[in-house]
Design an enzyme around this catalytic site. Structure first.
Site, PDB file in Angstrom:
ATOM      1  NE  ARG A   1      -0.581  -0.218  -0.987  1.00 15.23           N
ATOM      2  CZ  ARG A   1       0.343   0.043  -0.223  1.00 15.23           C
ATOM      3  NH1 ARG A   1       0.616   1.192   0.263  1.00 15.23           N
ATOM      4  NH2 ARG A   1       1.304  -0.727  -0.295  1.00 15.23           N
TER       5      ARG A   1
ATOM      6  CB  CYS B   1      -2.798   3.235   6.655  1.00 12.50           C
ATOM      7  SG  CYS B   1      -2.127   3.831   4.905  1.00 12.50           S
TER       8      CYS B   1
ATOM      9  NE  ARG C   1       2.158  -1.956   3.113  1.00 10.21           N
ATOM     10  CZ  ARG C   1       2.233  -1.730   4.626  1.00 10.21           C
ATOM     11  NH1 ARG C   1       1.707  -2.704   5.432  1.00 10.21           N
ATOM     12  NH2 ARG C   1       2.550  -0.496   5.058  1.00 10.21           N
TER      13      ARG C   1
ATOM     14  CG  ASN D   1       5.319   3.662   6.420  1.00 14.44           C
ATOM     15  OD1 ASN D   1       5.075   4.000   7.621  1.00 14.44           O
ATOM     16  ND2 ASN D   1       4.888   2.328   6.305  1.00 14.44           N
ATOM     17  CG  ASP D   2       6.187   5.627   0.500  1.00 18.56           C
ATOM     18  OD1 ASP D   2       7.515   5.360   0.278  1.00 18.56           O
ATOM     19  OD2 ASP D   2       5.336   4.808   0.150  1.00 18.56           O
TER      20      ASP D   2
ATOM     21  NE  ARG E   1      10.203   4.065   3.890  1.00 19.71           N
ATOM     22  CZ  ARG E   1       9.243   3.126   3.939  1.00 19.71           C
ATOM     23  NH1 ARG E   1       9.080   2.471   4.970  1.00 19.71           N
ATOM     24  NH2 ARG E   1       8.346   2.917   2.888  1.00 19.71           N
TER      25      ARG E   1
ATOM     26  CD  GLU F   1       1.756   6.251  -0.637  1.00 20.86           C
ATOM     27  OE1 GLU F   1       2.506   5.550  -0.020  1.00 20.86           O
ATOM     28  OE2 GLU F   1       1.307   5.560  -1.482  1.00 20.86           O
TER      29      GLU F   1
ATOM     30  CG  HIS G   1       7.516 -14.229   6.261  1.00 21.77           C
ATOM     31  ND1 HIS G   1       7.736 -14.741   4.905  1.00 21.77           N
ATOM     32  CD2 HIS G   1       6.408 -13.695   6.077  1.00 21.77           C
ATOM     33  CE1 HIS G   1       6.927 -14.158   4.127  1.00 21.77           C
ATOM     34  NE2 HIS G   1       6.130 -13.272   4.536  1.00 21.77           N
TER      35      HIS G   1
HETATM   36  C1  PEP Z   1       3.089   4.518   3.671  1.00 21.86           C
HETATM   37  O1  PEP Z   1       3.853   4.639   2.644  1.00 21.86           O
HETATM   38  O2  PEP Z   1       3.039   4.922   4.909  1.00 21.86           O
HETATM   39  C2  PEP Z   1       2.296   2.977   3.298  1.00 21.86           C
HETATM   40  C3  PEP Z   1       1.091   2.759   4.606  1.00 21.86           C
HETATM   41  O3  PEP Z   1       2.552   2.326   2.377  1.00 21.86           O
HETATM   42  P1  PEP Z   1       3.654   1.470   1.957  1.00 21.86           P
HETATM   43  O4  PEP Z   1       4.426   1.166   3.516  1.00 21.86           O
HETATM   44  O5  PEP Z   1       3.161   0.121   1.788  1.00 21.86           O
HETATM   45  O6  PEP Z   1       4.690   2.198   1.145  1.00 21.86           O
HETATM   46 MG    MG Z   2       3.497   3.933   0.723  1.00 17.32          MG
END
Ligand code: PEP
Ligand code: MG
Length: 589
Positions: free
Chosen positions: A340, A511, A304, A463-464, A474, A440, A197
């Site tokens: 989501r 995303c 989110r 990301n996932d 990660r 993902e 934050h």
């Molecule tokens: C992702 O996994 O790329 C994603 C956007 O979702 P989060 O980062 O919330 O897991």
């Molecule tokens: Mg994700």
């Protein structure tokens, strides 16, 4: 006394920009030395009372910081962060844990507070989700304030005398809010991540910041001259005159570029050969909507909703969902908001409720729709909130962590039942609300052709997807060197997903973080992505990169890199080409 020598510290860039100035050190370190006293039963009530008083004093201080923040035009929307801290203070599960230890273990309030905090930190540490992990900072800030109030150590007012760069172990959002922007040139902290934050507030205040420097407070003296580079995450201590001159020049060109990008932020992203790409924003807190739209987002590609579930003693009620989503949907309309559904694991949710059930491997455990399909009441409550909000503006619903068709059919049938219930109750909602899924998990990317027949859109969560494809956690420092969006396996899964979506006639967005890095934009456009959704600060950059390129050239780049064998080869190719800095590079080959 530390040496006044030139040296360089490397950290994490948290807020872009360059600051050159004197260091002002602020001591915000965790209080390690506090009285540990065993008490008799007669003193239990006194200790409980003392803790109650510390909570009250802390509440008053945070309220004051919140008022200061609210009076500041740029950052007033972040006052809600302090609202969260107030909620944590009033959450009975914190006081209950401390009071329980005072009563049962017969120890003083400071000791009980430290044990409680350690337990909470351990619980958070066992969670695989980076987003949730970063929220532990908030708990620590609140607990440190309580500790200072308990032992009567003064909380520094941070009266900075001259324009300086603040160097501290960490800065809480309240500390950051209390700083006088006129006197603060930048922040350098030992700890913290880019999504904390404090980083968000530094961004909003447009103050350059570098966090995670580890040894900043240990190796910088008050009064040292610093160059703080919030773009690359570097701090140069006691630089040479040449270095100062070089960075002054860099500052001028950075400000120039940012200014130009800001002016064009609201213009659409259209390639040189006329191909339009939608660029949307990712949202975590409803209070960020304005910032995201001001940075040029054409809607919200990922809202989110986890935050609604955290830091509270119960699960959110239908109206909590409804009012949060309605305010976002209304603010974003006529653009679209993609909401989501919950992406927390059962352990994480229980954790926020104070009951901890650890899973050995939570990232691969009972999270997202797996959890929702087990706790269908919690799921239905959220779905009702989303559907009701859809009546107030363009809304889509998106399911995370879909691994196969059976799961998707199950969540869709619960959605249909929920719609049916609302209809029967005469409650208005968008009966044609678009339904999409995140791609993902590698299995979903591989069977994207089958999934595409069941939904209205895809959004690729890199990301996932990267973490699961390359089998790396990660959060694990030993293997995160393997985390690479350009790994040929990742690129093939992305391409497969995009092709499957287009064959089925549906839109496909991205995303994950990859969508916000300009170096990847030509590749993603070349593969045919329809929309990029990213954090507020990357929007104008991604749009600008899109305007510079030519879609045909991007397609030939994709053909070229698909013949390459390693991420390193692709990375060096892309870097070379982009660094050529030739505005015509992306013209037709
Ligand atoms: C992702 O996994 O790329 C994603 C956007 O979702 P989060 O980062 O919330 O897991
Ligand atoms: Mg994700």
């Amino acid at each position: 006394m530390k040496q006044r020598q030139v040296h360089i510290l490397n950290g994490v860039p948290a807020s872009a920009g360059i600051a050159i100035g004197q260091a002002a050190l602020i001591d915000t370190r965790k209080i390690e030395r506090f009285p540990k006293i065993r008490i008799t039963e007669e003193l239990v009530d006194d200790e409980v009372q003392r803790f109650k008083q510390a909570v009250k004093t802390s509440e008053n201080q945070i309220r004051e910081a919140k008022t200061q923040l609210e009076s500041h035009n740029v950052v007033k929307e972040h006052a809600f962060i302090l609202e969260t801290h107030l909620m944590m203070l009033s959450d009975p599960s914190l006081s209950d844990r401390v009071n329980h230890l005072i009563k049962n273990d017969l120890i003083n309030a400071e000791w009980a507070l430290r044990i409680t905090l350690q337990e909470i930190e351990e619980d958070f540490a066992s969670i695989g989700d980076e987003y949730i992990k970063s929220r532990v900072d908030d708990t620590t800030f609140v607990a440190e304030r309580l500790m200072r109030n308990l032992i009567g150590k003064e909380i520094e007012g941070f009266h900075i005398l001259e324009k300086s760069i603040i160097v501290s172990h960490d800065l809480s959002p309240a500390d950051t809010a209390m700083l006088n922007k006129q006197k603060v040139l930048g922040f350098a902290t030992d700890v913290g991540g880019p999504t904390s934050h404090t980083a968000i507030i530094a961004h909003s205040l447009e103050i350059p910041a570098v966090v995670g420097l580890e040894t900043a407070t240990a190796s910088i003296n008050p009064g040292d001259i610093l160059i703080l580079d919030g773009i690359s995450g570097v701090v140069i201590v006691n630089p040479s005159e040449n270095q100062i001159a070089e960075y002054e020049q860099r500052t001028r060109s950075f400000l120039n570029i940012e200014l130009k990008l800001k002016e064009k932020a609201k213009q659409p992203a259209i390639t040189r050969d006329g191909h339009y790409v939608k660029v949307q924003g990712n949202l975590e807190f409803k209070e960020e909507v304005r910032t995201v739209l001001d940075h040029g987002a054409e809607g919200i590609g990922l809202y989110r909703t986890e935050f609604l579930y955290l830091n509270r003693g119960d699960t959110p009620a239908e109206d909590d969902h409804f009012f949060a989503y309605k305010s976002v949907v209304e603010a974003v309309s006529p653009y679209h908001t993609i909401i989501r559904t919950l992406d927390l694991g059962g352990d994480k949710l229980n954790l926020s409720l104070g009951k901890v059930q650890k899973e050995i491997n939570p990232v691969m455990g009972l999270r997202a729709i797996r959890f929702c399909l087990r706790e269908t009441d919690i799921f239905r409550t959220q779905l009702r909130g989303i559907l009701r909000a859809s009546h107030y503006g363009n809304t889509s619903i998106m399911f995370p962590m879909v691994s196969g068709i059976e799961e998707l059919l199950k969540v869709k049938s619960i959605l249909e039942e929920t719609k049916h219930d609302l209809k029967r109750e005469g409650i208005a909602f968008d009966e044609n609300i678009p339904v999409g899924i995140m791609i993902e998990i590698p299995s979903a990317a591989i069977i994207a052709d089958l999934l595409a027949k069941e939904v209205d859109f895809f959004s690729i969560g890199t990301n996932d997807l990267i973490q699961y494809t390359l089998a790396i956690d990660r959060g694990n420092e030993y293997v995160n060197y393997l985390y690479d969006p350009l790994h040929p396996a990742v690129l093939r899964l992305i391409k497969n997903t995009i092709d499957a979506a287009h064959n089925a006639g549906i839109e496909v967005a991205m995303c994950g973080e990859m969508a916000g890095r300009e170096i990847y934009t030509p590749i993603l456009l070349g593969m045919g992505i329809d929309c990029l959704s990213t954090n507020a600060f990357a929007i104008s950059h991604v749009k600008e990169m899109t305007r510079k390129i030519n879609i045909k050239k991007c397609q030939s780049i994709v053909e070229h890199i698909f013949d390459m064998k390693t991420a390193a080869e692709i990375d060096s190719f892309m870097n070379k080409e982009i660094k050529k800095n030739d505005p015509h590079f992306f013209d037709l080959a």
